[in-house]
Design a protein around this motif. Structure first.
Motif, PDB file in Angstrom:
ATOM      1  N   LEU A 275      29.946 -14.478 -27.732  1.00  0.00           N
ATOM      2  CA  LEU A 275      30.633 -13.338 -28.353  1.00  0.00           C
ATOM      3  C   LEU A 275      29.730 -12.116 -28.416  1.00  0.00           C
ATOM      4  CD1 LEU A 275      32.579 -15.023 -31.302  1.00  0.00           C
ATOM      5  CD2 LEU A 275      33.525 -14.179 -29.144  1.00  0.00           C
ATOM      6  N   ILE A 276      28.468 -12.323 -28.744  1.00  0.00           N
ATOM      7  CA  ILE A 276      27.523 -11.198 -28.788  1.00  0.00           C
ATOM      8  C   ILE A 276      27.449 -10.522 -27.425  1.00  0.00           C
ATOM      9  CG2 ILE A 276      25.076 -10.572 -29.039  1.00  0.00           C
ATOM     10  CD1 ILE A 276      24.891 -12.820 -31.162  1.00  0.00           C
ATOM     11  N   PHE A 277      27.427 -11.336 -26.364  1.00  0.00           N
ATOM     12  CA  PHE A 277      27.382 -10.793 -25.003  1.00  0.00           C
ATOM     13  C   PHE A 277      28.629  -9.963 -24.707  1.00  0.00           C
ATOM     14  CE2 PHE A 277      28.538 -11.267 -20.488  1.00  0.00           C
ATOM     15  CZ  PHE A 277      27.417 -10.679 -19.898  1.00  0.00           C
ATOM     16  N   LEU A 278      29.805 -10.477 -25.072  1.00  0.00           N
ATOM     17  CA  LEU A 278      31.054  -9.753 -24.828  1.00  0.00           C
ATOM     18  C   LEU A 278      31.097  -8.439 -25.608  1.00  0.00           C
ATOM     19  CD1 LEU A 278      33.782 -12.555 -24.945  1.00  0.00           C
ATOM     20  CD2 LEU A 278      33.071 -11.262 -22.933  1.00  0.00           C
ATOM     21  N   HIS A 279      30.745  -8.513 -26.888  1.00  0.00           N
ATOM     22  CA  HIS A 279      30.852  -7.333 -27.747  1.00  0.00           C
ATOM     23  C   HIS A 279      29.856  -6.241 -27.368  1.00  0.00           C
ATOM     24  CE1 HIS A 279      32.654 -10.067 -31.126  1.00  0.00           C
ATOM     25  NE2 HIS A 279      33.475  -9.895 -30.102  1.00  0.00           N
ATOM     26  N   SER A 280      28.723  -6.624 -26.766  1.00  0.00           N
ATOM     27  CA  SER A 280      27.699  -5.636 -26.400  1.00  0.00           C
ATOM     28  C   SER A 280      27.794  -5.217 -24.941  1.00  0.00           C
ATOM     29  CB  SER A 280      26.299  -6.209 -26.688  1.00  0.00           C
ATOM     30  OG  SER A 280      26.081  -7.410 -25.957  1.00  0.00           O
ATOM     31  N   ASN A 281      28.872  -5.626 -24.261  1.00  0.00           N
ATOM     32  CA  ASN A 281      29.047  -5.265 -22.853  1.00  0.00           C
ATOM     33  C   ASN A 281      29.052  -3.746 -22.677  1.00  0.00           C
ATOM     34  OD1 ASN A 281      29.886  -6.029 -20.015  1.00  0.00           O
ATOM     35  ND2 ASN A 281      31.629  -4.748 -20.578  1.00  0.00           N
ATOM     36  N   LYS A 282      28.498  -3.264 -21.572  1.00  0.00           N
ATOM     37  CA  LYS A 282      28.465  -1.841 -21.248  1.00  0.00           C
ATOM     38  C   LYS A 282      29.323  -1.584 -20.016  1.00  0.00           C
ATOM     39  CE  LYS A 282      25.438  -1.116 -24.518  1.00  0.00           C
ATOM     40  NZ  LYS A 282      25.828  -0.422 -25.764  1.00  0.00           N
TER      41      LYS A 282
ATOM     42  N   LYS B  58      31.811  -0.593 -22.045  1.00  0.00           N
ATOM     43  CA  LYS B  58      32.695  -0.865 -23.170  1.00  0.00           C
ATOM     44  C   LYS B  58      32.576  -2.311 -23.605  1.00  0.00           C
ATOM     45  CE  LYS B  58      36.286   2.551 -22.006  1.00  0.00           C
ATOM     46  NZ  LYS B  58      37.722   2.750 -21.722  1.00  0.00           N
ATOM     47  N   GLY B  59      32.491  -2.499 -24.920  1.00  0.00           N
ATOM     48  CA  GLY B  59      32.505  -3.857 -25.447  1.00  0.00           C
ATOM     49  C   GLY B  59      33.866  -4.500 -25.220  1.00  0.00           C
ATOM     50  N   ILE B  60      33.894  -5.819 -25.272  1.00  0.00           N
ATOM     51  CA  ILE B  60      35.130  -6.562 -25.025  1.00  0.00           C
ATOM     52  C   ILE B  60      35.399  -7.505 -26.195  1.00  0.00           C
ATOM     53  CG2 ILE B  60      36.239  -8.272 -23.517  1.00  0.00           C
ATOM     54  CD1 ILE B  60      34.579  -7.121 -21.221  1.00  0.00           C
ATOM     55  N   ALA B  61      36.631  -7.494 -26.670  1.00  0.00           N
ATOM     56  CA  ALA B  61      37.057  -8.455 -27.696  1.00  0.00           C
ATOM     57  C   ALA B  61      37.775  -9.610 -27.002  1.00  0.00           C
ATOM     58  CB  ALA B  61      37.977  -7.791 -28.707  1.00  0.00           C
ATOM     59  N   HIS B  62      37.414 -10.842 -27.348  1.00  0.00           N
ATOM     60  CA  HIS B  62      38.075 -11.993 -26.742  1.00  0.00           C
ATOM     61  C   HIS B  62      39.547 -12.035 -27.151  1.00  0.00           C
ATOM     62  CE1 HIS B  62      39.320 -16.138 -26.019  1.00  0.00           C
ATOM     63  NE2 HIS B  62      38.312 -16.244 -25.169  1.00  0.00           N
ATOM     64  N   GLY B  63      39.797 -11.956 -28.448  1.00  0.00           N
ATOM     65  CA  GLY B  63      41.167 -11.855 -28.938  1.00  0.00           C
ATOM     66  C   GLY B  63      41.901 -13.156 -29.166  1.00  0.00           C
TER      67      GLY B  63
ATOM     68  N   THR C 290      37.126   6.757 -29.987  1.00  0.00           N
ATOM     69  CA  THR C 290      37.720   8.090 -29.893  1.00  0.00           C
ATOM     70  C   THR C 290      36.953   9.061 -30.781  1.00  0.00           C
ATOM     71  OG1 THR C 290      39.253   7.792 -31.745  1.00  0.00           O
ATOM     72  CG2 THR C 290      39.971   7.001 -29.581  1.00  0.00           C
ATOM     73  N   ASN C 291      37.340  10.308 -30.755  1.00  0.00           N
ATOM     74  CA  ASN C 291      36.668  11.327 -31.569  1.00  0.00           C
ATOM     75  C   ASN C 291      36.896  11.108 -33.061  1.00  0.00           C
ATOM     76  OD1 ASN C 291      35.757  12.627 -29.262  1.00  0.00           O
ATOM     77  ND2 ASN C 291      37.594  13.925 -29.107  1.00  0.00           N
ATOM     78  N   THR C 292      37.913  10.340 -33.388  1.00  0.00           N
ATOM     79  CA  THR C 292      38.257  10.153 -34.809  1.00  0.00           C
ATOM     80  C   THR C 292      37.859   8.775 -35.335  1.00  0.00           C
ATOM     81  OG1 THR C 292      40.474   9.399 -34.214  1.00  0.00           O
ATOM     82  CG2 THR C 292      40.190  11.763 -34.635  1.00  0.00           C
ATOM     83  N   THR C 293      37.223   7.950 -34.500  1.00  0.00           N
ATOM     84  CA  THR C 293      36.868   6.598 -34.945  1.00  0.00           C
ATOM     85  C   THR C 293      35.376   6.339 -34.745  1.00  0.00           C
ATOM     86  OG1 THR C 293      37.323   5.624 -32.776  1.00  0.00           O
ATOM     87  CG2 THR C 293      39.143   5.722 -34.358  1.00  0.00           C
ATOM     88  N   ILE C 294      34.879   5.384 -35.493  1.00  0.00           N
ATOM     89  CA  ILE C 294      33.490   4.941 -35.357  1.00  0.00           C
ATOM     90  C   ILE C 294      33.450   3.558 -34.719  1.00  0.00           C
ATOM     91  CG2 ILE C 294      31.371   4.347 -36.594  1.00  0.00           C
ATOM     92  CD1 ILE C 294      32.179   6.328 -38.755  1.00  0.00           C
ATOM     93  N   THR C 295      34.363   2.695 -35.156  1.00  0.00           N
ATOM     94  CA  THR C 295      34.413   1.324 -34.649  1.00  0.00           C
ATOM     95  C   THR C 295      35.247   1.258 -33.365  1.00  0.00           C
ATOM     96  OG1 THR C 295      34.284   0.468 -36.902  1.00  0.00           O
ATOM     97  CG2 THR C 295      35.050  -1.044 -35.198  1.00  0.00           C
ATOM     98  N   PRO C 296      34.680   0.715 -32.272  1.00  0.00           N
ATOM     99  CA  PRO C 296      35.470   0.558 -31.039  1.00  0.00           C
ATOM    100  C   PRO C 296      36.667  -0.365 -31.285  1.00  0.00           C
ATOM    101  CG  PRO C 296      33.119   0.284 -30.609  1.00  0.00           C
ATOM    102  CD  PRO C 296      33.283   0.297 -32.093  1.00  0.00           C
ATOM    103  N   TYR C 297      37.832  -0.020 -30.699  1.00  0.00           N
ATOM    104  CA  TYR C 297      39.029  -0.826 -30.938  1.00  0.00           C
ATOM    105  C   TYR C 297      39.988  -0.702 -29.770  1.00  0.00           C
ATOM    106  CZ  TYR C 297      41.747   3.406 -31.789  1.00  0.00           C
ATOM    107  OH  TYR C 297      42.390   4.605 -31.628  1.00  0.00           O
ATOM    108  N   HIS C 298      40.982  -1.577 -29.762  1.00  0.00           N
ATOM    109  CA  HIS C 298      42.110  -1.482 -28.837  1.00  0.00           C
ATOM    110  C   HIS C 298      43.374  -1.631 -29.677  1.00  0.00           C
ATOM    111  CE1 HIS C 298      44.657  -2.090 -25.291  1.00  0.00           C
ATOM    112  NE2 HIS C 298      45.241  -3.054 -25.987  1.00  0.00           N
ATOM    113  N   ARG C 299      44.268  -0.642 -29.584  1.00  0.00           N
ATOM    114  CA  ARG C 299      45.481  -0.683 -30.395  1.00  0.00           C
ATOM    115  C   ARG C 299      46.659  -1.137 -29.543  1.00  0.00           C
ATOM    116  NH1 ARG C 299      45.458   4.061 -33.063  1.00  0.00           N
ATOM    117  NH2 ARG C 299      44.874   3.139 -35.056  1.00  0.00           N
ATOM    118  N   THR C 300      47.494  -1.981 -30.124  1.00  0.00           N
ATOM    119  CA  THR C 300      48.675  -2.480 -29.427  1.00  0.00           C
ATOM    120  C   THR C 300      49.809  -2.672 -30.420  1.00  0.00           C
ATOM    121  OG1 THR C 300      49.551  -4.284 -28.063  1.00  0.00           O
ATOM    122  CG2 THR C 300      47.932  -4.866 -29.734  1.00  0.00           C
ATOM    123  N   ASN C 301      51.033  -2.587 -29.932  1.00  0.00           N
ATOM    124  CA  ASN C 301      52.191  -2.907 -30.779  1.00  0.00           C
ATOM    125  C   ASN C 301      52.802  -4.243 -30.386  1.00  0.00           C
ATOM    126  OD1 ASN C 301      53.351  -2.280 -28.346  1.00  0.00           O
ATOM    127  ND2 ASN C 301      54.466  -0.470 -29.072  1.00  0.00           N
ATOM    128  N   GLN C 302      52.112  -4.956 -29.465  1.00  0.00           N
ATOM    129  CA  GLN C 302      52.521  -6.305 -29.069  1.00  0.00           C
ATOM    130  C   GLN C 302      51.448  -7.284 -29.534  1.00  0.00           C
ATOM    131  OE1 GLN C 302      53.083  -5.905 -24.794  1.00  0.00           O
ATOM    132  NE2 GLN C 302      55.253  -5.479 -25.070  1.00  0.00           N
TER     133      GLN C 302
END
Length: 299
Positions: free
Chosen positions: A58-65, A67-72, A101-113
């Motif tokens: 998980l550390i490897f995924l989250h620190s990927n360059k 962009k970090g990756i969430a397993h999910g 984004t310019n308005t966030t600090i924590t990297p994220y992916h937003r979805t409605n599914q």
């Protein structure tokens, strides 16, 4: 991406619409926890080592360059075990790169599914639809509880919390894993509960906090003299210094397996099958386990 704690993608078959991954002979962590086909129970030491391997992946995924990756969808079904019970994360079907984004600090992916597995799904993800690295931390906390208790994930954080509050943790621990050191079970349960806090900012950092706890647990302080079998190279029969995973799924001392190849040997010294290739991958989780075991042998 390649890492000792991520399953290796071999290729794809367009006609069958399938992905082809490496074969891992010990199946999934879920199979082991459920004792499928009457298999032997995982020892508590092995469970701690598996938890450390999951954490490393998980550390490897989250620190990927870049962009970090969430397993999910982290759960025991998606943690596969090789012949040496080294764990590898699998099933990245809903994994996503994390954006800033310019308005966030924590990297994220937003979805409605919303996708995931009940029992392992971050409750903060349901109202927000935001997938972050902390989603995986929550799921990891539930996996830790499964390793401790082998119980169903549904409502498990409440069960563990109640056991800690009443000082009855020993009543829910999976005794088939052997005699857990009480200090370790309590520390692991508390760590799992921190991972499962509702507020994401209150969850521990995998690299700075969780790994330190797991690394310290790799070997029992009183387990001196004879080293665990998984620290021994199958070729030299000595404790490994530079462990590497070969194509047969087994881990060897790096110099020893290279000599094996140089001598013209094409068969695995353990599995007695032909090597698909001579590629070697450093087994960092096992390297840390060896270093920790050696430290504990010092007077």
């Amino acid at each position: 991406m390649r890492h000792p704690n991520l399953v290796t993608l071999i290729g794809a078959c367009r006609e069958a619409r399938v992905l082809v991954f490496e074969f891992l002979s010990n199946g999934s962590l879920e199979d082991c926890l459920q004792r499928e086909n009457r298999r032997e129970a995982l020892s508590w030491r092995m469970r701690v080592r598996i938890a450390a391997g999951i954490c490393t992946g998980l550390i490897f995924l989250h620190s990927n360059k870049p962009k970090g990756i969430a397993h999910g969808d982290l759960k025991p079904d998606n943690v596969l075990l090789d012949a040496n019970f080294v764990c590898k994360l699998a099933d990245f079907g809903i994994s996503r790169p994390l954006n800033v984004t310019n308005t966030t600090i924590t990297p994220y992916h937003r979805t409605n599914q919303l996708k995931g597995t009940m029992g392992y799904m971050d409750p903060a993800y349901i109202p927000s639809g935001e997938l972050t690295a902390q989603y995986d931390v929550y799921s990891f906390g539930v996996v830790l509880m499964r390793l401790l208790t082998s119980k169903s994930p549904l409502g498990l954080p409440h069960v563990v919390e109640a056991a800690l509050r009443k000082d009855k943790l020993e009543d829910i621990i999976d005794t088939s894993a052997g005699e857990w050191p009480p200090k370790y079970t309590k520390e692991l349960a508390k760590l799992a509960m921190r991972c499962c806090r509702y507020e994401r900012k209150e969850r521990p950092d995998l690299g700075k906090e969780v790994w330190d706890v797991l690394e310290a647990m790799m070997n029992c302080p009183d387990d001196k003299c004879k080293p665990p079998k998984f620290l021994i190279c199958p070729i030299t029969q000595e404790i490994m210094k530079d462990p590497h995973i070969a194509a047969d799924g087994y881990t060897y001392e790096g110099a020893a397996i290279k000599r094996w190849f140089k001598m013209g040997n094409k068969m695995s010294p353990v599995a007695r099958v032909s090597f698909a290739n001579h590629e070697l991958i450093p087994n960092n989780a096992l390297r840390f386990a060896i270093q920790e075991w050696k430290k504990r042998q010092q007077p």
